[in-house]
Design an enzyme around this catalytic site. Structure first.
Site, PDB file in Angstrom:
ATOM      1  N   CYS A   1       2.562   1.510  12.777  1.00 41.93           N
ATOM      2  CA  CYS A   1       3.840   2.196  12.602  1.00 41.93           C
ATOM      3  C   CYS A   1       4.097   3.166  13.735  1.00 41.93           C
ATOM      4  O   CYS A   1       5.205   3.309  14.198  1.00 41.93           O
ATOM      5  CB  CYS A   1       3.869   2.980  11.293  1.00 41.93           C
TER       6      CYS A   1
ATOM      7  N   THR B   1      10.544  -8.168 -11.639  1.00 39.09           N
ATOM      8  CA  THR B   1       9.856  -9.430 -11.910  1.00 39.09           C
ATOM      9  C   THR B   1       8.702  -9.524 -10.918  1.00 39.09           C
ATOM     10  O   THR B   1       8.880  -9.280  -9.720  1.00 39.09           O
ATOM     11  CB  THR B   1      10.825 -10.617 -11.744  1.00 39.09           C
TER      12      THR B   1
ATOM     13  N   SER C   1      -4.009  -2.545  -0.455  1.00 43.28           N
ATOM     14  CA  SER C   1      -2.952  -3.432   0.037  1.00 43.28           C
ATOM     15  C   SER C   1      -3.554  -4.787   0.385  1.00 43.28           C
ATOM     16  O   SER C   1      -4.606  -4.851   1.034  1.00 43.28           O
ATOM     17  CB  SER C   1      -2.328  -2.794   1.281  1.00 43.28           C
TER      18      SER C   1
ATOM     19  N   GLN D   1      -7.641   0.911   3.932  1.00 44.76           N
ATOM     20  CA  GLN D   1      -8.476   0.440   5.051  1.00 44.76           C
ATOM     21  C   GLN D   1      -9.935   0.216   4.663  1.00 44.76           C
ATOM     22  O   GLN D   1     -10.655  -0.472   5.376  1.00 44.76           O
ATOM     23  CB  GLN D   1      -8.424   1.451   6.209  1.00 44.76           C
TER      24      GLN D   1
ATOM     25  N   GLY E   1       0.844  -1.202   0.000  1.00 44.06           N
ATOM     26  CA  GLY E   1       0.000   0.000   0.000  1.00 44.06           C
ATOM     27  C   GLY E   1       0.876   1.248   0.000  1.00 44.06           C
ATOM     28  O   GLY E   1       0.575   2.242  -0.666  1.00 44.06           O
ATOM     29  N   THR E   2       1.969   1.180   0.737  1.00 44.96           N
ATOM     30  CA  THR E   2       2.894   2.314   0.806  1.00 44.96           C
ATOM     31  C   THR E   2       3.422   2.650  -0.590  1.00 44.96           C
ATOM     32  O   THR E   2       3.460   3.814  -0.997  1.00 44.96           O
ATOM     33  CB  THR E   2       4.083   1.966   1.733  1.00 44.96           C
TER      34      THR E   2
HETATM   35  N1  PLP Z   1      -2.394   3.409   4.022  1.00 41.51           N
HETATM   36  C1  PLP Z   1      -3.134   3.080   5.078  1.00 41.51           C
HETATM   37  C2  PLP Z   1      -4.375   3.838   5.358  1.00 41.51           C
HETATM   38  C3  PLP Z   1      -2.744   2.036   5.911  1.00 41.51           C
HETATM   39  O1  PLP Z   1      -3.483   1.721   6.967  1.00 41.51           O
HETATM   40  C4  PLP Z   1      -1.555   1.334   5.604  1.00 41.51           C
HETATM   41  C5  PLP Z   1      -1.068   0.274   6.510  1.00 41.51           C
HETATM   42  O2  PLP Z   1      -1.175   0.354   7.713  1.00 41.51           O
HETATM   43  C6  PLP Z   1      -0.822   1.718   4.476  1.00 41.51           C
HETATM   44  C7  PLP Z   1      -1.273   2.755   3.698  1.00 41.51           C
HETATM   45  C8  PLP Z   1       0.437   1.017   4.090  1.00 41.51           C
HETATM   46  O3  PLP Z   1       0.168  -0.251   3.531  1.00 41.51           O
HETATM   47  P1  PLP Z   1       1.319  -1.349   3.501  1.00 41.51           P
HETATM   48  O4  PLP Z   1       1.420  -1.892   4.897  1.00 41.51           O
HETATM   49  O5  PLP Z   1       0.845  -2.379   2.522  1.00 41.51           O
HETATM   50  O6  PLP Z   1       2.552  -0.669   3.047  1.00 41.51           O
END
Ligand code: PLP
Length: 386
Positions: free
Chosen positions: A325, A238, A200, A180, A74-75
């Site tokens: 985090c 890949t 994600s 989310q 997701g990041t």
């Molecule tokens: N965006 C939101 C709203 C999230 O809650 C998270 C993960 O906690 C992320 C992005 C990041 O996703 P990923 O853990 O797959 O990098």
């Protein structure tokens, strides 16, 4: 040894992979191990796995497979959306909210260090962005509006549709971080009217380390990774075939089970909130209705969230004080501070997030153990005046 129950109420941090997801991934580690770019049969089999997943993700979002780009998280999807558009435009102004996930906030801060300007919109006391503020913040040089669909800490669901409509009146594209909300809020990309959307796998019972970005057809992005030109040049590497197959399966299951999951989680979540609020001087953070069906974010006067979390863990309950985090740093949550809570109030918060597999018995257990834990911690707290 006494066996401690394990009750997982931290589904916003991550979810267990669904057995059907694991089963679908399995062959791609061993039997169908080809590189999707290879021209032989094993390569074609892996390519079929990617294609099926692209269709599954697209279907869940109500779009076409060619609009889906697979990423590593997701990041990364957030980074690709924001930096990808910014690098393409070369300069300009970005609008976001002050309560975004660090994947968006830190990316915007990075842009600021590289000559872009960013407006961080405020939120109200319930964590909502006012679409009017978006309208006021748009400038001639605005290149992007990025506002999350649902907040990872307090679960507030933002008026993304209204924000997108306003932005489009000014021809400004819109990104939303839907990491989310996928599987917990019914929507398609056209319902929301967004041009870029991040998701994600590990938040929807899929594997960790894989995500996707929806990119509306015709929207130009610069890649973050250069190399062999995978994903139409947007993400060289890949492909993580087993992970991507897992993401597709998780999306298909999320689509099939969404209505059932939502009503199940909402019923138990409401019971949890109602029970917890019977504790004196306990409060709910965030909006009562405009919130994710699995999120209970509570605040207890004169209690430190971390002590509460550890006491719950001793009793077998996995919870969180905020995002995974930020919960290792003893910093007050930027989300709660942006809503106007004091540092002390923010530190007294606890996030309980339910999942598809959460049972009534588990919620009853939490409601049994929570009041005595709060009472005990308050007796030790110098802040507590009974
Ligand atoms: N965006 C939101 C709203 C999230 O809650 C998270 C993960 O906690 C992320 C992005 C990041 O996703 P990923 O853990 O797959 O990098």
């Amino acid at each position: 040894m006494i066996e401690v129950k394990r009750i997982y109420l931290d589904h916003a941090a991550t979810t267990p992979a669904d057995p059907q997801v694991v089963e679908a991934m399995q062959p791609y580690f061993s039997r169908r191990y080809g590189n999707p770019s290879s021209l032989h049969t094993l390569g074609a089999e892996a390519q079929e796995g990617l294609q099926k997943s692209r269709e599954q993700v697209a279907q869940m979002l109500g779009t076409e497979p060619q609009c889906i780009v697979f990423t590593g998280s997701g990041t990364e999807s957030d980074n690709l959306a924001i930096k990808g558009l910014a690098w393409h435009k070369k300069r300009g102004h970005v609008i976001t909210s002050g309560i975004e996930h660090p994947a968006v906030l830190e990316t915007c801060r990075h842009l600021e260090k590289n000559g872009f300007s960013v407006t961080y919109l405020p939120v109200d006391s319930q964590g909502l962005v006012n679409p009017e503020h978006v309208a006021q913040a748009i400038r001639e040089d605005t290149i992007l509006v990025s506002v999350m669909h649902a907040n990872n800490e307090i679960g507030t669901i933002q008026p993304v549709k209204e924000i997108a409509a306003i932005s489009h009146e000014h021809q400004v594209p819109v990104h939303t971080d839907a990491v989310q909300s996928v599987g917990k809020v019914p929507f398609t990309v056209d319902d929301l009217g967004v041009d870029l959307l991040s998701l994600s796998a590990h938040k929807i019972y899929g594997p960790k380390g894989v995500g996707a970005l929806y990119v509306r057809e015709g929207l130009k992005l610069q890649p973050l990774l250069h190399g062999g030109g995978h994903e139409k040049g947007l993400r060289s590497s890949t492909e993580n075939v087993p992970g991507i197959v897992g993401l597709g399966t998780a999306c298909e299951l999320a689509g099939q089970r969404r209505d059932r999951d939502i009503s199940h989680m909402r019923r138990l979540r409401d019971k949890l909130i109602a029970g917890a609020l019977e504790i004196p001087r306990a409060y709910l953070n965030g909006h009562l209705q405009k919130r994710l069906p699995n999120n209970a974010h509570l605040r207890f006067t004169a209690i430190e969230g971390e002590s509460l979390l550890l006491s719950l863990d001793e009793k077998g309950v996995a919870a969180s004080t905020g995002s995974a985090c930020s919960s290792k740093k003893l910093q007050a949550s930027h989300v709660l501070l942006a809503m106007g809570l004091t540092e002390v109030e923010a530190h007294g918060s606890l996030r309980l997030t339910l999942g598809r597999g959460t049972t009534e018995e588990e919620i009853d257990y939490v409601l049994d153990i929570l009041p005595p834990i709060v009472e005990k911690l308050r007796k030790m707290s110098p802040l507590w005046e009974a």
